[in-house]
Design a protein around this motif. Structure first.
Motif, PDB file in Angstrom:
ATOM      1  N   TRP A 195      -7.108  10.416  10.395  1.00  0.00           N
ATOM      2  CA  TRP A 195      -6.851   9.863   9.072  1.00  0.00           C
ATOM      3  C   TRP A 195      -7.364  10.818   7.992  1.00  0.00           C
ATOM      4  O   TRP A 195      -6.678  11.088   6.995  1.00  0.00           O
ATOM      5  CB  TRP A 195      -7.523   8.500   8.926  1.00  0.00           C
ATOM      6  N   LYS A 201      -7.616   7.557   3.259  1.00  0.00           N
ATOM      7  CA  LYS A 201      -8.809   6.778   3.532  1.00  0.00           C
ATOM      8  C   LYS A 201      -8.806   6.382   5.012  1.00  0.00           C
ATOM      9  O   LYS A 201      -7.760   6.255   5.637  1.00  0.00           O
ATOM     10  CB  LYS A 201      -8.842   5.519   2.659  1.00  0.00           C
ATOM     11  N   PRO A 203      -9.312   3.718   7.751  1.00  0.00           N
ATOM     12  CA  PRO A 203      -9.470   2.285   8.026  1.00  0.00           C
ATOM     13  C   PRO A 203     -10.451   2.093   9.177  1.00  0.00           C
ATOM     14  O   PRO A 203     -10.339   2.745  10.213  1.00  0.00           O
ATOM     15  CB  PRO A 203      -8.055   1.843   8.417  1.00  0.00           C
ATOM     16  N   GLU A 266     -12.404   2.761   4.532  1.00  0.00           N
ATOM     17  CA  GLU A 266     -11.757   1.554   4.017  1.00  0.00           C
ATOM     18  C   GLU A 266     -12.050   0.428   5.018  1.00  0.00           C
ATOM     19  O   GLU A 266     -11.272   0.180   5.949  1.00  0.00           O
ATOM     20  CB  GLU A 266     -10.252   1.779   3.875  1.00  0.00           C
ATOM     21  N   ASP A 268     -12.569  -3.015   7.104  1.00  0.00           N
ATOM     22  CA  ASP A 268     -11.905  -4.299   7.316  1.00  0.00           C
ATOM     23  C   ASP A 268     -12.866  -5.168   8.123  1.00  0.00           C
ATOM     24  O   ASP A 268     -13.040  -4.967   9.327  1.00  0.00           O
ATOM     25  CB  ASP A 268     -10.594  -4.104   8.073  1.00  0.00           C
TER      26      ASP A 268
END
Length: 333
Positions: A195, A201, A203, A266, A268
């Motif tokens: 990534w 960004k 994840p 980022e 989650d």
């Protein structure tokens, strides 16, 4: 194993990520290597010079017996390595891990193989109850993948106890390095770096500070497996890790330092099932004379160079529950 450069060594799953790196190292050490795989690198350009390739379905006992004829040492690396895939197709996972491992163990016993090294996984421990985790840590896997790997361990250890099968088991922590398939690899190092190299960004599933891992470079893992074959004690289990704890935030910082550009996460936090500390107590492995040689930042720098600019993005997402209870995996079973 170290005494004879020309001895015949088989690597099940030798066309995969860990297996292919192990085959290269064994070949460099002068071993006569046989790759036993369901899809044994059919493309000529992907084959390693001097290595024999044998197609075998390890779920078929006859295939296993034929493939391991005349072999001195077996490294059993083959199997499903994806927790996500095991959630979606648990029967397939059990067949390719537990059933295949039972077949390999029985074939090694029947053929008189001198040493079997089985690559298991730290996922068999389940949620850690203490850190760092010793080999005596309770085993309570929460994914079908962990259950199938643990079943394989039990099968082999029962043969060791009742019939003296010369088996050594290594439980790997999180492996990274060159050769991972982004379509199946779920390890954070490779995913984060891909990534990042695409200038996106990163994840990350879970709590970026509470979620910590023990990362071991695939070259070090292969060296550890060879060490187990040489001097590991039959019937024993060894943690295969670096012994270093790294949070997801620290991993991103290390990637930034290795690449010269800040890595942005980022998070989650909708799934927190694996937001725990997964760190190996490596004292038992280190007592054999093994020490990892590739620090994380150096390994990441090497991997970034290997991947190049804008590598293929990872597509494996963490999954802890199936979306549907349908028998969607029946056709693959």
């Amino acid at each position: 194993m170290a005494a004879s450069r020309g001895q015949k060594v088989a690597v099940t799953g030798g066309s995969g990520f860990v297996g292919r790196n192990l085959v290269k190292e064994l070949s460099r050490l002068g071993k006569n290597v046989v790759v036993v795989d369901l899809t044994p690198s059919p493309e000529a350009e992907s084959r390693i010079a001097g290595v024999e390739y044998v197609r075998a379905d390890l779920r078929d006992y006859g295939d296993v017996l034929l493939a391991l004829q005349g072999v001195d040492t077996v490294f059993h690396i083959a199997g499903n390595a994806s927790g996500t895939l095991s959630v979606e197709y648990p029967r397939l996972d059990f067949q390719t891990n537990a059933v295949a491992t039972c077949n390999v163990g029985n074939a090694c016993l029947q053929l008189g193989v001198r040493r079997l090294v089985y690559l298991s996984s730290a996922i068999v421990y389940g949620t850690p109850q203490y850190v760092p985790m010793t080999e005596e840590h309770p085993t309570s896997p929460f994914l079908p993948y962990g259950a199938s790997k643990l079943s394989g361990e039990f099968s082999l250890l029962s043969l060791e106890a009742t019939a003296d099968l010369p088996v050594v088991i290594g439980r790997s922590f999180v492996i990274y390095g060159p050769g991972e398939d982004p379509r199946t690899a779920g390890g954070e190092v490779s995913q984060f770096l891909r990534w990042h190299l695409n200038e996106r960004k990163i994840p990350v599933v879970g709590d970026i500070d509470r979620k910590t891992r023990d990362f071991i470079h695939v070259f070090d893992l292969c060296a550890a497996l060879i060490k187990l074959a040489e001097v590991g004690q039959s019937g024993e289990i060894y943690n295969l890790g670096s012994g270093q704890e790294v949070s997801m935030r620290e991993l991103a910082d290390t990637i930034g330092a290795a690449t010269g550009r800040k890595a942005v996460l980022e998070p989650d936090e909708s799934q927190l099932e694996d937001s725990f500390r997964l760190v190996a107590d490596t004292s038992k492995l280190f007592s054999l004379g093994f020490k990892p040689s590739i620090p994380l930042q150096e390994g990441i720098r090497y991997l970034a160079s290997d991947l190049g600019e804008f590598p293929e993005l990872p597509t494996t997402a963490a999954k802890f529950r199936r979306d549907s209870q349908d028998e969607q995996y029946a056709a693959k079973g």
